[in-house]
Design a protein around this motif. Structure first.
Motif, PDB file in Angstrom:
ATOM      1  N   ASP A   1       0.145   4.937   5.202  1.00 27.35           N
ATOM      2  CA  ASP A   1       0.885   5.945   5.965  1.00 27.35           C
ATOM      3  C   ASP A   1       2.166   5.362   6.558  1.00 27.35           C
ATOM      4  OD1 ASP A   1      -0.897   7.962   5.507  1.00 27.35           O
ATOM      5  OD2 ASP A   1      -1.762   7.983   7.515  1.00 27.35           O
ATOM      6  N   MET A   2       3.186   6.199   6.628  1.00 31.12           N
ATOM      7  CA  MET A   2       4.371   5.878   7.413  1.00 31.12           C
ATOM      8  C   MET A   2       4.270   6.644   8.727  1.00 31.12           C
ATOM      9  SD  MET A   2       8.438   6.638   6.781  1.00 31.12           S
ATOM     10  CE  MET A   2       8.614   5.544   5.387  1.00 31.12           C
ATOM     11  N   ILE A   3       4.403   5.939   9.838  1.00 37.92           N
ATOM     12  CA  ILE A   3       4.318   6.560  11.153  1.00 37.92           C
ATOM     13  C   ILE A   3       5.721   6.700  11.734  1.00 37.92           C
ATOM     14  CG2 ILE A   3       3.369   6.382  13.476  1.00 37.92           C
ATOM     15  CD1 ILE A   3       1.149   4.655  12.399  1.00 37.92           C
ATOM     16  N   GLY A   4       6.021   7.881  12.225  1.00 35.37           N
ATOM     17  CA  GLY A   4       7.305   8.126  12.857  1.00 35.37           C
ATOM     18  C   GLY A   4       8.206   9.050  12.076  1.00 35.37           C
ATOM     19  N   ALA A   5       7.879   9.291  10.806  1.00 36.51           N
ATOM     20  CA  ALA A   5       8.744  10.131   9.979  1.00 36.51           C
ATOM     21  C   ALA A   5       8.818  11.558  10.512  1.00 36.51           C
ATOM     22  CB  ALA A   5       8.253  10.129   8.533  1.00 36.51           C
ATOM     23  N   SER A   6       7.707  12.056  11.086  1.00 37.20           N
ATOM     24  CA  SER A   6       7.699  13.432  11.585  1.00 37.20           C
ATOM     25  C   SER A   6       8.601  13.612  12.800  1.00 37.20           C
ATOM     26  CB  SER A   6       6.268  13.848  11.949  1.00 37.20           C
ATOM     27  OG  SER A   6       5.749  13.016  12.966  1.00 37.20           O
TER      28      SER A   6
ATOM     29  N   CYS B   1       0.830  -1.204   0.000  1.00 39.73           N
ATOM     30  CA  CYS B   1       0.000   0.000   0.000  1.00 39.73           C
ATOM     31  C   CYS B   1       0.865   1.254   0.000  1.00 39.73           C
ATOM     32  CB  CYS B   1      -0.942  -0.006   1.199  1.00 39.73           C
ATOM     33  SG  CYS B   1      -0.121  -0.241   2.787  1.00 39.73           S
ATOM     34  N   PHE B   2       2.068   1.149   0.538  1.00 39.03           N
ATOM     35  CA  PHE B   2       2.962   2.302   0.566  1.00 39.03           C
ATOM     36  C   PHE B   2       3.466   2.621  -0.839  1.00 39.03           C
ATOM     37  CE2 PHE B   2       6.963   4.355   2.427  1.00 39.03           C
ATOM     38  CZ  PHE B   2       6.288   5.527   2.718  1.00 39.03           C
TER      39      PHE B   2
ATOM     40  N   CYS C   1       3.723  -2.867   9.564  1.00 40.21           N
ATOM     41  CA  CYS C   1       5.078  -3.342   9.276  1.00 40.21           C
ATOM     42  C   CYS C   1       6.073  -2.421   9.971  1.00 40.21           C
ATOM     43  CB  CYS C   1       5.339  -3.344   7.775  1.00 40.21           C
ATOM     44  SG  CYS C   1       4.217  -4.404   6.834  1.00 40.21           S
ATOM     45  N   ARG C   2       6.901  -3.006  10.829  1.00 37.49           N
ATOM     46  CA  ARG C   2       7.951  -2.249  11.510  1.00 37.49           C
ATOM     47  C   ARG C   2       9.274  -2.436  10.766  1.00 37.49           C
ATOM     48  NH1 ARG C   2       7.392  -0.676  16.989  1.00 37.49           N
ATOM     49  NH2 ARG C   2       5.347  -1.161  17.885  1.00 37.49           N
ATOM     50  N   PHE C   3      10.060  -1.372  10.702  1.00 32.05           N
ATOM     51  CA  PHE C   3      11.390  -1.512  10.123  1.00 32.05           C
ATOM     52  C   PHE C   3      12.338  -0.556  10.839  1.00 32.05           C
ATOM     53  CE2 PHE C   3       9.334   1.804   7.665  1.00 32.05           C
ATOM     54  CZ  PHE C   3      10.321   2.762   7.476  1.00 32.05           C
ATOM     55  N   PRO C   4      13.621  -0.912  10.950  1.00 36.49           N
ATOM     56  CA  PRO C   4      14.572  -0.060  11.672  1.00 36.49           C
ATOM     57  C   PRO C   4      14.780   1.269  10.959  1.00 36.49           C
ATOM     58  CG  PRO C   4      15.708  -1.861  10.573  1.00 36.49           C
ATOM     59  CD  PRO C   4      14.244  -2.147  10.444  1.00 36.49           C
TER      60      PRO C   4
ATOM     61  N   GLU D   1      12.533   2.461  15.493  1.00 35.99           N
ATOM     62  CA  GLU D   1      11.808   1.860  14.378  1.00 35.99           C
ATOM     63  C   GLU D   1      10.757   2.828  13.848  1.00 35.99           C
ATOM     64  OE1 GLU D   1      11.625  -2.903  15.070  1.00 35.99           O
ATOM     65  OE2 GLU D   1      10.276  -1.704  16.320  1.00 35.99           O
ATOM     66  N   LEU D   2      10.419   2.648  12.589  1.00 31.54           N
ATOM     67  CA  LEU D   2       9.309   3.356  11.970  1.00 31.54           C
ATOM     68  C   LEU D   2       8.257   2.325  11.576  1.00 31.54           C
ATOM     69  CD1 LEU D   2      11.247   5.879   9.695  1.00 31.54           C
ATOM     70  CD2 LEU D   2      10.423   6.217  12.019  1.00 31.54           C
ATOM     71  N   LEU D   3       7.057   2.797  11.286  1.00 28.64           N
ATOM     72  CA  LEU D   3       5.944   1.902  10.983  1.00 28.64           C
ATOM     73  C   LEU D   3       5.308   2.270   9.651  1.00 28.64           C
ATOM     74  CD1 LEU D   3       4.067   2.176  14.428  1.00 28.64           C
ATOM     75  CD2 LEU D   3       5.906   0.588  13.844  1.00 28.64           C
ATOM     76  N   ILE D   4       4.852   1.264   8.934  1.00 28.66           N
ATOM     77  CA  ILE D   4       4.005   1.472   7.761  1.00 28.66           C
ATOM     78  C   ILE D   4       2.686   0.757   8.027  1.00 28.66           C
ATOM     79  CG2 ILE D   4       3.662   0.984   5.313  1.00 28.66           C
ATOM     80  CD1 ILE D   4       6.658   1.286   4.922  1.00 28.66           C
ATOM     81  N   VAL D   5       1.597   1.492   7.882  1.00 29.82           N
ATOM     82  CA  VAL D   5       0.271   0.926   8.141  1.00 29.82           C
ATOM     83  C   VAL D   5      -0.197   0.182   6.898  1.00 29.82           C
ATOM     84  CG1 VAL D   5      -2.107   1.394   8.810  1.00 29.82           C
ATOM     85  CG2 VAL D   5      -0.257   2.830   9.700  1.00 29.82           C
ATOM     86  N   HIS D   6      -0.437  -1.107   7.072  1.00 36.27           N
ATOM     87  CA  HIS D   6      -0.939  -1.924   5.970  1.00 36.27           C
ATOM     88  C   HIS D   6      -2.462  -1.999   6.003  1.00 36.27           C
ATOM     89  CE1 HIS D   6      -0.368  -4.740   2.695  1.00 36.27           C
ATOM     90  NE2 HIS D   6      -1.188  -5.586   3.265  1.00 36.27           N
TER      91      HIS D   6
END
Length: 245
Positions: free
Chosen positions: A79-84, A5-6, A104-107, A49-54
């Motif tokens: 959405d990507m969560i944490g970028a801000s 979705c991203f 989805c979490r990623f470092p 970590e940052l998150l992407i909402v699936h």
């Protein structure tokens, strides 16, 4: 990659190359399920970590000195969560699942690696982050200078604009699986006030609400009422570097 979705969201703004799509999709490995009410992280946690909402919805919240909650942003598919908050080691706000979610979490370092290998993606991520920041500024301005009905209209229009940027469809019906308490905490109003305003807006044929869906019946009037500017409909990529690979 078709399930990312991203990738779909980013591709609305820029015709990604196959290599860029692969790089973005690689961030969505190892999806995890979170039930509604889960705390994905708390304000002050290590932001490693940052998150992407699936799938599903989350909300970004902060607790005021009075103990009341202020909802800063809603997050949903794409959405990507944490970028801000990437400039900080500690999370500037808490992230709570508003519905059942797949995330989805990623470092955080993986984002740096992606930017090094694909500078055009870095420009795109930065631009989208700025679009979201300006949209938030617009909503904060509405909180300070607008009556309750205009605040609520601004919130509905902002959510609709963001969802349309992902789907590519101009649908007047938007799914908002949030409580009236959630809506109130996002626009600085009590649950009772939100309930009264929704009834009023329905009577004025501005919107209709049926459980978790809101229909923007008279969108031009809502835009005029909120003085809303769609920050997500277009993006100037003329300054972006050329793609690699």
């Amino acid at each position: 990659m078709s399930d990312s979705c991203f990738v779909v969201r980013l591709n609305r703004y820029l015709d990604l190359t196959p290599t860029e799509k692969k790089a973005v999709a690689s961030l969505e490995r190892e999806p995890r399920d979170y039930p509604s009410g889960s705390m994905l992280w708390q304000e002050g946690d290590d932001l490693s970590e940052l998150l992407i909402v699936h799938q599903g919805w989350a909300l970004s919240e902060s607790r005021l000195p009075t103990g009341k909650r202020q909802i800063l942003r809603f997050h949903f598919s794409g959405d990507m969560i944490g970028a801000s908050g990437i400039a900080f080691r500690d999370a500037p706000s808490s992230i709570v699942a508003a519905t059942d979610m797949v995330v989805c979490r990623f470092p955080r370092r993986a984002l740096g690696e992606t930017f090094t290998e694909h500078p055009r993606l870095a420009a795109l991520f930065f631009s989208i982050s700025q679009m979201e920041s300006i949209d938030l500024y617009d909503r904060l301005r509405a909180l300070g200078r607008s009556e309750g009905k205009a605040r609520l209209a601004n919130l509905f229009l902002s959510i609709a604009a963001r969802m349309r940027a992902v789907s590519g469809q101009h649908n007047p019906v938007i799914r908002i699986p949030l409580t009236q308490s959630d809506l109130g905490d996002a626009v600085g109003l009590t649950q009772v006030h939100v309930n009264r305003l929704i009834r009023q807006m329905t009577e004025e044929k501005l919107i209709t609400r049926n459980r978790s869906t809101v229909t923007l019946v008279d969108e031009p009037k809502l835009i005029e009422l909120a003085r809303f500017v769609d920050r997500f409909s277009a993006l100037d990529s003329s300054w972006f570097p050329s793609p690699r690979g």
